[in-house]
Design a protein around this motif. Structure first.
Motif, PDB file in Angstrom:
ATOM      1  N   ASP A 179       0.872  -1.171   0.000  1.00  0.00           N
ATOM      2  CA  ASP A 179       0.000   0.000   0.000  1.00  0.00           C
ATOM      3  C   ASP A 179       0.908   1.220   0.000  1.00  0.00           C
ATOM      4  N   LYS A 180       1.004   1.866  -1.134  1.00  0.00           N
ATOM      5  CA  LYS A 180       1.982   2.937  -1.284  1.00  0.00           C
ATOM      6  C   LYS A 180       1.672   4.149  -0.403  1.00  0.00           C
ATOM      7  N   ASN A 181       0.481   4.204   0.175  1.00  0.00           N
ATOM      8  CA  ASN A 181       0.112   5.328   1.045  1.00  0.00           C
ATOM      9  C   ASN A 181       0.292   5.015   2.525  1.00  0.00           C
ATOM     10  N   ASP A 182       0.642   3.767   2.855  1.00  0.00           N
ATOM     11  CA  ASP A 182       0.782   3.368   4.258  1.00  0.00           C
ATOM     12  C   ASP A 182       2.217   3.614   4.699  1.00  0.00           C
ATOM     13  N   ARG A 183       2.503   4.847   5.064  1.00  0.00           N
ATOM     14  CA  ARG A 183       3.870   5.230   5.427  1.00  0.00           C
ATOM     15  C   ARG A 183       4.385   4.420   6.619  1.00  0.00           C
ATOM     16  N   HIS A 184       3.579   4.370   7.679  1.00  0.00           N
ATOM     17  CA  HIS A 184       4.013   3.655   8.880  1.00  0.00           C
ATOM     18  C   HIS A 184       4.167   2.158   8.616  1.00  0.00           C
ATOM     19  N   GLY A 185       3.212   1.583   7.900  1.00  0.00           N
ATOM     20  CA  GLY A 185       3.254   0.149   7.640  1.00  0.00           C
ATOM     21  C   GLY A 185       4.444  -0.240   6.778  1.00  0.00           C
ATOM     22  N   ASN A 186       4.707   0.532   5.744  1.00  0.00           N
ATOM     23  CA  ASN A 186       5.846   0.226   4.866  1.00  0.00           C
ATOM     24  C   ASN A 186       7.173   0.357   5.618  1.00  0.00           C
ATOM     25  N   THR A 187       7.299   1.394   6.430  1.00  0.00           N
ATOM     26  CA  THR A 187       8.532   1.587   7.204  1.00  0.00           C
ATOM     27  C   THR A 187       8.712   0.471   8.220  1.00  0.00           C
ATOM     28  N   ARG A 188       7.625   0.130   8.901  1.00  0.00           N
ATOM     29  CA  ARG A 188       7.701  -0.940   9.900  1.00  0.00           C
ATOM     30  C   ARG A 188       8.087  -2.270   9.241  1.00  0.00           C
ATOM     31  N   LEU A 189       7.512  -2.541   8.067  1.00  0.00           N
ATOM     32  CA  LEU A 189       7.821  -3.774   7.349  1.00  0.00           C
ATOM     33  C   LEU A 189       9.302  -3.814   6.967  1.00  0.00           C
ATOM     34  N   ALA A 190       9.805  -2.710   6.447  1.00  0.00           N
ATOM     35  CA  ALA A 190      11.210  -2.666   6.039  1.00  0.00           C
ATOM     36  C   ALA A 190      12.128  -2.888   7.240  1.00  0.00           C
ATOM     37  N   PHE A 191      11.807  -2.221   8.389  1.00  0.00           N
ATOM     38  CA  PHE A 191      12.619  -2.420   9.593  1.00  0.00           C
ATOM     39  C   PHE A 191      12.633  -3.889  10.002  1.00  0.00           C
ATOM     40  N   GLN A 192      11.442  -4.506   9.996  1.00  0.00           N
ATOM     41  CA  GLN A 192      11.325  -5.888  10.478  1.00  0.00           C
ATOM     42  C   GLN A 192      12.075  -6.856   9.561  1.00  0.00           C
ATOM     43  N   VAL A 193      11.877  -6.710   8.244  1.00  0.00           N
ATOM     44  CA  VAL A 193      12.548  -7.600   7.292  1.00  0.00           C
ATOM     45  C   VAL A 193      14.066  -7.428   7.377  1.00  0.00           C
ATOM     46  N   ALA A 194      14.539  -6.199   7.477  1.00  0.00           N
ATOM     47  CA  ALA A 194      15.977  -5.948   7.560  1.00  0.00           C
ATOM     48  C   ALA A 194      16.574  -6.588   8.804  1.00  0.00           C
ATOM     49  N   THR A 195      15.856  -6.525   9.925  1.00  0.00           N
ATOM     50  CA  THR A 195      16.349  -7.106  11.175  1.00  0.00           C
ATOM     51  C   THR A 195      16.328  -8.630  11.134  1.00  0.00           C
ATOM     52  N   ASP A 196      15.187  -9.199  10.671  1.00  0.00           N
ATOM     53  CA  ASP A 196      14.994 -10.653  10.737  1.00  0.00           C
ATOM     54  C   ASP A 196      15.776 -11.413   9.668  1.00  0.00           C
ATOM     55  N   HIS A 197      15.902 -10.841   8.467  1.00  0.00           N
ATOM     56  CA  HIS A 197      16.457 -11.594   7.352  1.00  0.00           C
ATOM     57  C   HIS A 197      17.799 -11.085   6.840  1.00  0.00           C
ATOM     58  N   LEU A 198      18.145  -9.841   7.133  1.00  0.00           N
ATOM     59  CA  LEU A 198      19.376  -9.284   6.568  1.00  0.00           C
ATOM     60  C   LEU A 198      20.428  -8.986   7.624  1.00  0.00           C
TER      61      LEU A 198
END
Length: 624
Positions: A179-198
């Motif tokens: 959802d390109k308008n979900d600023r908080h959701g997109n940021t939270r997702l990126a933080f989580q993926v970066a921590t868990d997988h990268l």
């Protein structure tokens, strides 16, 4: 308002920098800090951090200071070490850290981040910032919703972070479904993926990016630098996958060529054997018409079937030589054909065919008229000698074995001897004209007509030309295996971006930044060596020197050690590789299928229900 914004930015920096320092401390077994002001004041943590970042010991220090002078000694030892590493610290002394001057402490830590997180930067950090920004822009360019112009507002909707992750690991984020308008959701997702997988620690909070009109530039840049380092190692894994893919394609092409060679040799040997069996059972009835018919049939054989076999024999010999040349080019084990299918075996059978032809020719000639012995001998001597010269010439061509440049010189030398063969063939043609004038249609002393020899001469000339072209292409392929038009365009744009003054050259700092924007990082010592070599070779780092440097860096020679490292990288250091490992590495389906066929299986199934393949044993087999 300005004080409030500055205070907020300082608070974000304090939290972000503290987390960044904690990643260093915790990875080396030290407890984390909770406050920069409090935990750095006695100098103990600062010394620990410098020992970790500098990968060295600072010597003895007071590990439990109580008095101010002891704290000052610790802090001063750490600051002296920082200065010794070429890092300029301005307006900060031991008393500023002991007394908890947060503004100056943050400035010092920012300087450390620039020095130890983004390698090869200028003292002011400008080149590092521009290089990192250019890297982000290139990685996110295909994403139309992303427009990275800075390290502040460009990251406030989370899409740039998601794009960076998707660009390198599309399996972790489905970018199209965001959802390109979900600023908080997109940021939270990126933080989580970066921590868990990268393995990228979360240095920022969602609010630091999404709930402010001025995200702190230094904090964002610190966090984005973590992505740069994480994906630089991933780019190495991509290179390993590409190396394995290239090697699999090479081995598959060799495998196809070997199979083609063996199939064609078997067919040629069978055909030659069959024709000799037919000749051995044919009976003459004693009439001229019968003998003439046999003669005509034999001539048809030589003009059609035999010429096809001559071509095929030359082609398979050339194919065999090309396979061996390719294997030697990549230092692979020499190809040994199955028993009975070697070039020497083919030559033996060919000589038997020639003997059978001679026998057949004599049998036919015995049924027809006698011709003048002298003309027959004269023509036969010339023709046989010419054929021997052709055969010797062909043998020299097919047996050329040397490094590519030496092969190139040898084949060109052979080519200079071709005109002499044409002169000799003219003598054969003149002798044939004499026989024709005397109505001599057959010759017991030779099986070669002038047309046969003309055909073989033309075929030999074509073989020489093909060999020259093949070796030339092998040299070009070997020398330029890793530079594509797209890479050249990328390298040129990078050079133009950093070569901004009128000299149209790069200084050492600009080279460092240009290489960093391409994901290439060297130590200070290595960069000094590289720059000195460039200056010695070219006098200045021009565009030509820069491109040649990148060609040397990106050259992808396929050595046994590189391939083993590549397979280990794909297999995550396991002693075996699975089909899933190969697919995650994004090898083409054809390469995966080929590797599954040729690599030995080390067990029926693993815990995941997939076959395990012993790549080490396979590499031991294919390399000398």
């Amino acid at each position: 308002m300005m004080e409030s914004l500055e205070a907020r930015s300082r608070g974000v920096q304090e939290r972000t920098f503290c987390r960044w320092l904690n990643t260093k401390l915790e990875s080396n077994g030290h407890p984390p800090m909770t406050s920069l002001v409090k935990d750095l004041s006695d100098g103990v943590r600062l010394i620990q951090l410098m020992e970790i970042m500098g990968d060295t010991s600072l010597g003895r220090y007071n590990k439990a200071p109580r008095m101010r002078v002891q704290k000052a000694e610790n802090v001063n030892k750490a600051l002296e070490f920082i200065t010794s590493r070429g890092v300029k610290l301005t307006n900060i002394g031991p008393e500023d850290i002991i007394d908890g001057n947060l503004k100056l402490i943050l400035g010092m830590i920012w300087t450390l981040i620039l020095r130890f997180t983004i390698a090869e930067i200028s003292e002011e950090g400008l080149s590092a910032k521009e290089g990192l920004l250019l890297w982000c822009q290139r990685k996110t360019a295909p994403y139309k919703e992303v427009n990275v112009q800075d390290f502040s507002l460009s990251w406030s909707d989370g899409l740039a972070l998601c794009a960076l992750i998707h660009c390198h690991r599309p399996d972790l984020i489905d970018y199209d479904k965001l959802d390109k308008n979900d600023r908080h959701g997109n940021t939270r997702l990126a933080f989580q993926v970066a921590t868990d997988h990268l393995g990228i620690p979360q240095l920022l909070e969602v609010a630091d990016l999404c709930d402010t009109n001025h995200p702190d530039e230094r904090s964002v840049m610190t966090y984005i630098a973590s992505f740069f380092h994480a994906f630089s190692s991933m780019d190495q894994a991509v290179n390993e996958s590409r190396r394995v893919e290239k090697f699999a394609e090479l081995m598959q092409s060799v495998w196809v060529s070997k199979n083609d060679y063996e199939r064609r040799v078997r067919a040629l040997l069978a055909a030659m054997s069959n024709i000799q069996i037919q000749w051995s059972v044919i009976q003459f009835i004693g009439t001229y018409a019968d003998a003439k018919e046999h003669s005509m049939n034999f001539s048809t054989y030589k003009q059609r079937t035999k010429r096809a076999w001559v071509t095929e024999k030359q082609d398979v010999a050339t194919l065999f030589g090309n396979v061996q040349t390719k294997l030697r080019t990549y230092r692979l084990r020499e190809y040994v054909p199955p028993p009975g299918l070697a070039i020497a075996d083919l030559d033996t059978e060919w000589n038997m065919l020639l003997a059978s032809e001679a026998k057949r020719s004599r049998a036919i000639n015995a049924q027809i008229r006698q011709i003048k012995e002298s003309l027959r001998v004269k023509y036969a001597d010339l023709a046989n000698n010419f054929e021997r010269r052709l055969h010797a010439f062909s043998s020299e061509l097919t047996s050329v074995e040397a490094p590519l440049e030496a092969q190139q010189e040898l084949v060109h030398e052979l080519n200079t001897r071709m005109p002499a063969l044409s002169v000799a063939l003219a003598e054969v043609a003149a002798a044939e004209d004499e026989c024709r004038a005397a109505n001599v249609d057959e010759n017991d002393y030779t099986v070669f007509t002038c047309q046969d020899l003309q055909f073989e001469l033309e075929l030999l000339a074509q073989s020489v030309s093909k060999k020259i072209a093949f070796i030339d292409n092998q040299i070009v392929s070997r020398n330029m295996t890793n530079l594509t038009p797209a890479q050249l365009e990328q390298f040129e744009s990078t050079f133009r971006y950093f070569a901004r003054d009128e000299s149209n050259t790069l200084n050492q700092t600009e080279i460092v930044s240009a290489l960093a924007s391409l994901g290439i990082v060297y130590s200070d010592e290595d960069m000094d060596i590289i720059y000195d070599h460039l200056m010695q070779d070219y006098g200045a780092v021009t565009f030509e020197a820069f491109i040649n440097l990148l060609v040397d860096i990106t050259e992808d020679q396929t050595s046994p050690e590189q391939l083993r490292d590549a397979f280990r990288g794909i297999a995550a250091e396991k002693p075996f590789v699975t089909e899933l490992d190969l697919r995650i590495a994004q090898l083409p389906t054809s390469a995966i299928e080929y590797l599954r066929e040729v690599m030995p299986s080390v067990s029926a199934q693993n815990g995941a229900g997939q076959p395990e393949y012993d790549y080490e044993a396979w590499l031991d087999h294919v390399f000398e």
